[in-house]
Design an enzyme around this catalytic site. Structure first.
Site, mmCIF file in Angstrom:
data_model
loop_
_atom_site.group_PDB
_atom_site.id
_atom_site.type_symbol
_atom_site.label_atom_id
_atom_site.label_comp_id
_atom_site.label_asym_id
_atom_site.label_seq_id
_atom_site.Cartn_x
_atom_site.Cartn_y
_atom_site.Cartn_z
ATOM 1 N N VAL A 88 6.384 13.034 -4.935
ATOM 2 C CA VAL A 88 5.987 11.909 -5.789
ATOM 3 C C VAL A 88 6.132 10.599 -5.023
ATOM 4 O O VAL A 88 6.732 10.553 -3.952
ATOM 5 C CB VAL A 88 6.829 11.875 -7.088
ATOM 6 N N THR A 90 7.374 6.918 -3.884
ATOM 7 C CA THR A 90 8.683 6.258 -3.763
ATOM 8 C C THR A 90 8.433 4.791 -3.386
ATOM 9 O O THR A 90 8.739 4.370 -2.272
ATOM 10 C CB THR A 90 9.538 6.948 -2.675
ATOM 11 N N SER A 129 8.702 13.688 -0.321
ATOM 12 C CA SER A 129 8.576 12.228 -0.398
ATOM 13 C C SER A 129 9.468 11.588 0.662
ATOM 14 O O SER A 129 10.482 12.158 1.059
ATOM 15 C CB SER A 129 9.066 11.721 -1.756
ATOM 16 N N PHE A 161 4.462 13.756 8.034
ATOM 17 C CA PHE A 161 4.048 12.793 9.068
ATOM 18 C C PHE A 161 2.544 12.601 9.141
ATOM 19 O O PHE A 161 2.047 11.961 10.068
ATOM 20 C CB PHE A 161 4.574 13.245 10.440
ATOM 21 N N ALA A 221 12.704 6.262 10.666
ATOM 22 C CA ALA A 221 12.701 5.789 12.061
ATOM 23 C C ALA A 221 11.306 5.937 12.674
ATOM 24 O O ALA A 221 10.823 5.033 13.359
ATOM 25 C CB ALA A 221 13.724 6.574 12.875
ATOM 26 N N CYS A 275 2.808 2.942 3.399
ATOM 27 C CA CYS A 275 4.163 3.308 3.850
ATOM 28 C C CYS A 275 4.834 2.410 4.887
ATOM 29 O O CYS A 275 6.043 2.230 4.813
ATOM 30 C CB CYS A 275 4.141 4.744 4.346
ATOM 31 N N PHE A 337 -7.494 0.232 4.319
ATOM 32 C CA PHE A 337 -6.473 -0.226 5.287
ATOM 33 C C PHE A 337 -6.710 0.327 6.681
ATOM 34 O O PHE A 337 -6.144 -0.144 7.653
ATOM 35 C CB PHE A 337 -5.059 0.073 4.779
ATOM 36 N N LYS A 338 -7.593 1.346 6.788
ATOM 37 C CA LYS A 338 -8.025 1.876 8.082
ATOM 38 C C LYS A 338 -9.282 2.687 7.819
ATOM 39 O O LYS A 338 -9.632 2.915 6.647
ATOM 40 C CB LYS A 338 -6.946 2.745 8.725
HETATM 41 N N1 LIG Z 1 0.261 8.472 1.803
HETATM 42 C C1 LIG Z 1 0.639 8.969 2.957
HETATM 43 O O1 LIG Z 1 -0.134 9.049 3.903
HETATM 44 C C2 LIG Z 1 2.038 9.454 3.167
HETATM 45 C C3 LIG Z 1 3.000 9.332 2.181
HETATM 46 N N2 LIG Z 1 4.276 9.800 2.398
HETATM 47 C C4 LIG Z 1 5.278 9.737 1.336
HETATM 48 O O2 LIG Z 1 4.954 10.762 0.381
HETATM 49 C C5 LIG Z 1 5.286 10.341 -0.943
HETATM 50 C C6 LIG Z 1 4.046 10.441 -1.820
HETATM 51 O O3 LIG Z 1 3.087 9.559 -1.319
HETATM 52 P P1 LIG Z 1 1.574 9.607 -1.828
HETATM 53 O O4 LIG Z 1 1.135 11.020 -1.917
HETATM 54 O O5 LIG Z 1 0.825 8.658 -0.984
HETATM 55 O O6 LIG Z 1 1.738 9.010 -3.313
HETATM 56 P P2 LIG Z 1 0.663 9.017 -4.477
HETATM 57 O O7 LIG Z 1 0.974 7.832 -5.303
HETATM 58 O O8 LIG Z 1 -0.701 9.196 -3.920
HETATM 59 O O9 LIG Z 1 0.999 10.363 -5.299
HETATM 60 C C7 LIG Z 1 2.174 10.552 -6.017
HETATM 61 C C8 LIG Z 1 1.833 11.348 -7.272
HETATM 62 O O10 LIG Z 1 3.045 11.691 -7.932
HETATM 63 C C9 LIG Z 1 2.784 11.710 -9.335
HETATM 64 N N3 LIG Z 1 4.059 11.649 -10.060
HETATM 65 C C10 LIG Z 1 4.953 10.634 -10.111
HETATM 66 N N4 LIG Z 1 6.014 10.992 -10.849
HETATM 67 C C11 LIG Z 1 5.789 12.251 -11.284
HETATM 68 C C12 LIG Z 1 6.529 13.165 -12.072
HETATM 69 N N5 LIG Z 1 7.734 12.859 -12.555
HETATM 70 N N6 LIG Z 1 5.997 14.377 -12.340
HETATM 71 C C13 LIG Z 1 4.782 14.713 -11.843
HETATM 72 N N7 LIG Z 1 4.033 13.894 -11.078
HETATM 73 C C14 LIG Z 1 4.538 12.678 -10.794
HETATM 74 C C15 LIG Z 1 1.901 10.512 -9.552
HETATM 75 O O11 LIG Z 1 1.177 10.607 -10.767
HETATM 76 C C16 LIG Z 1 1.003 10.576 -8.301
HETATM 77 O O12 LIG Z 1 -0.207 11.276 -8.562
HETATM 78 C C17 LIG Z 1 5.852 8.919 -0.803
HETATM 79 O O13 LIG Z 1 7.245 9.014 -0.726
HETATM 80 C C18 LIG Z 1 5.289 8.450 0.527
HETATM 81 O O14 LIG Z 1 6.151 7.517 1.140
HETATM 82 C C19 LIG Z 1 4.627 10.406 3.564
HETATM 83 C C20 LIG Z 1 3.707 10.569 4.565
HETATM 84 C C21 LIG Z 1 2.346 10.119 4.445
HETATM 85 O O1 LIG Z 2 4.468 7.771 6.119
HETATM 86 C C1 LIG Z 2 3.266 7.560 6.079
HETATM 87 O O2 LIG Z 2 2.662 7.159 5.093
HETATM 88 C C2 LIG Z 2 2.394 7.725 7.287
HETATM 89 O O3 LIG Z 2 2.213 6.382 7.823
HETATM 90 C C3 LIG Z 2 1.359 6.313 8.945
HETATM 91 O O4 LIG Z 2 0.067 6.798 8.610
HETATM 92 P P1 LIG Z 2 -1.034 5.888 7.884
HETATM 93 O O5 LIG Z 2 -0.381 4.712 7.257
HETATM 94 O O6 LIG Z 2 -1.834 6.795 7.040
HETATM 95 O O7 LIG Z 2 -2.020 5.393 9.040
HETATM 96 P P2 LIG Z 2 -1.818 4.893 10.547
HETATM 97 O O8 LIG Z 2 -2.851 5.513 11.374
HETATM 98 O O9 LIG Z 2 -0.415 5.033 11.004
HETATM 99 O O10 LIG Z 2 -2.175 3.345 10.430
HETATM 100 C C4 LIG Z 2 -1.335 2.445 9.730
HETATM 101 C C5 LIG Z 2 -1.874 1.036 9.898
HETATM 102 O O11 LIG Z 2 -1.676 0.561 11.232
HETATM 103 C C6 LIG Z 2 -2.909 0.098 11.763
HETATM 104 N N1 LIG Z 2 -2.903 0.366 13.228
HETATM 105 C C7 LIG Z 2 -2.622 1.600 13.696
HETATM 106 C C8 LIG Z 2 -2.610 1.841 15.058
HETATM 107 C C9 LIG Z 2 -2.879 0.805 15.961
HETATM 108 O O12 LIG Z 2 -2.873 0.959 17.199
HETATM 109 N N2 LIG Z 2 -3.155 -0.427 15.457
HETATM 110 C C10 LIG Z 2 -3.169 -0.672 14.098
HETATM 111 O O13 LIG Z 2 -3.422 -1.815 13.679
HETATM 112 C C11 LIG Z 2 -3.979 0.878 11.019
HETATM 113 O O14 LIG Z 2 -5.213 0.226 11.056
HETATM 114 C C12 LIG Z 2 -3.381 0.925 9.629
HETATM 115 O O15 LIG Z 2 -3.651 -0.256 8.925
HETATM 116 C C13 LIG Z 2 1.914 7.190 10.065
HETATM 117 O O16 LIG Z 2 1.005 7.183 11.168
HETATM 118 C C14 LIG Z 2 2.123 8.618 9.586
HETATM 119 O O17 LIG Z 2 2.736 9.392 10.612
HETATM 120 C C15 LIG Z 2 3.031 8.604 8.351
HETATM 121 O O18 LIG Z 2 3.185 9.909 7.851
#
Ligand SMILES: NC(=O)C1=CN([C@@H]2O[C@H](COP(=O)(O)OP(=O)(O)OC[C@H]3O[C@@H](n4cnc5c(N)ncnc54)[C@H](O)[C@@H]3O)[C@@H](O)[C@H]2O)C=CC1
Ligand SMILES: O=C(O)[C@H]1O[C@H](OP(=O)(O)OP(=O)(O)OC[C@H]2O[C@@H](n3ccc(=O)[nH]c3=O)[C@H](O)[C@@H]2O)[C@H](O)[C@@H](O)[C@@H]1O
Length: 480
Positions: A88, A90, A129, A161, A221, A275, A337-338
């Site tokens: 979910v 955070t 999460s 990741f 980190a 994030c 954002f990208k």
């Molecule tokens: N978006 C990304 O690229 C990445 C995100 N993360 C981490 O993963 C986690 C999730 O991120 P996203 O998938 O982007 O979030 P998101 O906002 O896209 O999805 C989260 C989902 O959880 C649901 N939810 C919330 N509370 C709930 C509950 N009690 N029961 C059932 N469903 C519930 C929401 O309705 C929502 O659909 C965060 O902690 C984020 O930091 C980690 C790596 C990459």
């Molecule tokens: O925890 C997360 O949510 C994720 O955050 C990033 O992934 P994401 O945010 O999807 O995309 P990135 O490719 O990392 O880009 C992040 C931002 O930095 C910018 N960026 C990236 C690389 C670069 O060289 N320059 C730059 O401006 C991108 O345009 C974008 O706005 C990390 O790359 C993932 O490993 C991680 O899991």
């Protein structure tokens, strides 16, 4: 225990793609993704998935209804599963202690309470999460205080990741999979169970196991280090503009050092996404709470530099457009954002556009994947503007880039979509007001060709001296 059923709570950008790949690669495991959002679940069960990710449609199409299920039936999902991912959101807290910095763990906590209430047999609960270090301790506490008699839980940390836009590729070929668990016999067994799931398609050398707190902190980190690289090259880009150096050349020279490496050194209008900022602020808050102010200040600078970069770019646009954009028409190329995502969370475009709107500019916005309603929501959000009606009158959203350019004074490129490289800029130039400007916030267009066409070209990290304008603006007048 052999994992036969997995439940994932949270069908978002992480839960959806991660579980689709698990279902695809592990036909012997049944994967049930549950969410409280009716809309999201309906979309996952429809031909139009709620998120855009290259190749994801094909994977979902193959597995959905076979061993991949999306539903709102959280209770059944939890009860049947051997292993539960908590995936979910955070977000950063918007109230109370730690407001604007600490992670809001209310959604994670509510999952833990639900699991404890429902579970009638032993389960492995996995933090997917991104959470503050030692969050697993709170989950364990909530589970043991509320569980049914005789039910046992093991809590693991398994941060994700993947990056948006390349989620499928990252999930199929990750640099590493990280699993943290308790250093006890039961903990080690639970870790092995999760290792066995990933081993369906990932080689053992890429699956790293460690203690829970190291795993939780490694996620924060990693994002901090990645964001720091972007802020470092962006800090260099300001020096390049002031000295005649070219940031791409500097990045290339620096990146050739194998100790530094060439990735993530693309200067830009600033990093966005849900994030980097959230996790950096969380890290800063943790350091402050642990009475480590120097550590907190160090990481705070990474996000401060990002704010500065967006502001610096906007200020440059104003300077070049003769210090006023009031009633001028500006075309915005890219709002995500990208590239390769429709996600706009913390997109630099929101901040640049809102500054330009504040100055009275009319914006004609085009993005190939972001839905118009999302752009309107982002720009009329109370945190961005206190006069949504005025903003609605100043923006128009276009589905054709050539239409979006007509009659405009400048094109502002805020996302690095590949299609922006293919346009007939000669035709666009002909339909624009003169002098026609291009502000390339991603430093990726062919500037020499644009200059030949007649454009006044400005970019990040390289200054075309003939365009240097006198500024009436001080950075203090623009605040993010
Ligand atoms: N978006 C990304 O690229 C990445 C995100 N993360 C981490 O993963 C986690 C999730 O991120 P996203 O998938 O982007 O979030 P998101 O906002 O896209 O999805 C989260 C989902 O959880 C649901 N939810 C919330 N509370 C709930 C509950 N009690 N029961 C059932 N469903 C519930 C929401 O309705 C929502 O659909 C965060 O902690 C984020 O930091 C980690 C790596 C990459
Ligand atoms: O925890 C997360 O949510 C994720 O955050 C990033 O992934 P994401 O945010 O999807 O995309 P990135 O490719 O990392 O880009 C992040 C931002 O930095 C910018 N960026 C990236 C690389 C670069 O060289 N320059 C730059 O401006 C991108 O345009 C974008 O706005 C990390 O790359 C993932 O490993 C991680 O899991």
């Amino acid at each position: 225990m052999v994992i036969k059923k997995i439940c994932c709570i949270g069908a978002g950008y992480v839960g959806g793609p991660t579980c689709s790949i698990i279902a695809w690669k592990c036909p012997d495991i049944s994967v049930h993704v549950v969410d409280i959002s009716e809309t999201r679940i309906k979309q996952w069960n429809s031909p139009n998935l709620p998120i855009y990710e290259p190749q994801l449609d094909e994977v979902v199409k193959e597995c959905r209804g076979r061993n991949l299920f999306f539903s709102q039936d959280i209770e059944t999902g939890i009860n049947e599963a051997d292993l539960i991912f908590i995936s979910v959101n955070t977000p950063t807290k918007t109230f109370g202690i730690g407001k604007g910095r600490a992670a809001d763990l209310k959604y994670v906590e509510s999952c833990a309470r639900k699991i404890a209430q429902i579970a009638s047999h032993d389960k492995i609960v996995v933090e997917k999460s991104t959470v503050p270090v030692r969050a697993a301790e709170s989950i364990i506490h909530i589970l043991s205080a509320n569980k049914k008699p005789g039910v046992n839980f093991q809590v693991l940390s398994n941060p994700e990741f993947l990056a948006e836009g390349t989620a499928v590729e990252n999930l199929l070929n990750p640099d590493r999979v990280l699993i943290g668990g308790e250093q006890t016999e039961e903990g080690r067994l639970a870790v092995e169970e999760l290792v066995s799931v990933y081993s369906h398609w990932i080689t053992k050398d890429k699956i790293i196991t460690m203690n829970t707190w190291s795993s939780e902190l490694s996620k924060l980190a990693s994002n901090a280090f990645l964001a720091q690289r972007v802020s470092s090259i962006n800090a260099m880009s300001a020096l390049c503009e002031a000295t005649g150096a070219d940031v791409s050349e500097v990045a290339m020279a620096v990146g050739q050092d194998s100790r530094i490496g060439s990735k993530f050194l693309q200067a830009s209008v600033g990093f966005g996404g849900s994030c980097f900022q959230k996790d950096l602020l969380n890290l800063v808050y943790i350091a402050e709470c642990l009475n480590l102010p120097e550590v907190a200040n160090y990481w705070q600078q990474v996000t401060d530099m990002n704010v500065h970069q967006r502001t610096r770019f906007t200020k440059r646009i104003l300077e070049c457009l003769f210090n006023t954009v009031t009633d001028k028409v500006l075309t915005i190329f890219g709002f995500a954002f990208k590239k390769n995502t429709g996600d706009t969370r913390e997109s630099p475009a929101i901040y640049v556009c809102s500054h330009l709107l504040e100055e009275g500019a009319h914006l004609q916005i085009y993005d190939p994947k972001v839905v118009p309603d999302q752009i309107i929501r982002d720009l009329t959000n109370v945190n961005v503007s206190n006069d949504p009606d005025r903003i609605r009158n100043l923006i128009s959203i276009h589905s054709d880039p050539y239409e979006a350019v007509k009659g405009s004074h400048a094109i502002v490129v805020l996302t690095e979509w590949d299609e922006f490289l293919m346009y007939e800029y000669k035709d666009m130039y002909a339909s624009m007001k003169k002098p026609a400007f291009i502000f390339d916030g991603r430093k990726f267009l062919d500037h020499d060709s644009l200059i030949k066409i007649g454009f006044q070209t400005e970019t990040i990290g390289k200054r075309y001296a003939r365009n240097a304008g006198f500024s009436f603006f001080s950075l203090d007048t623009l605040k993010d």
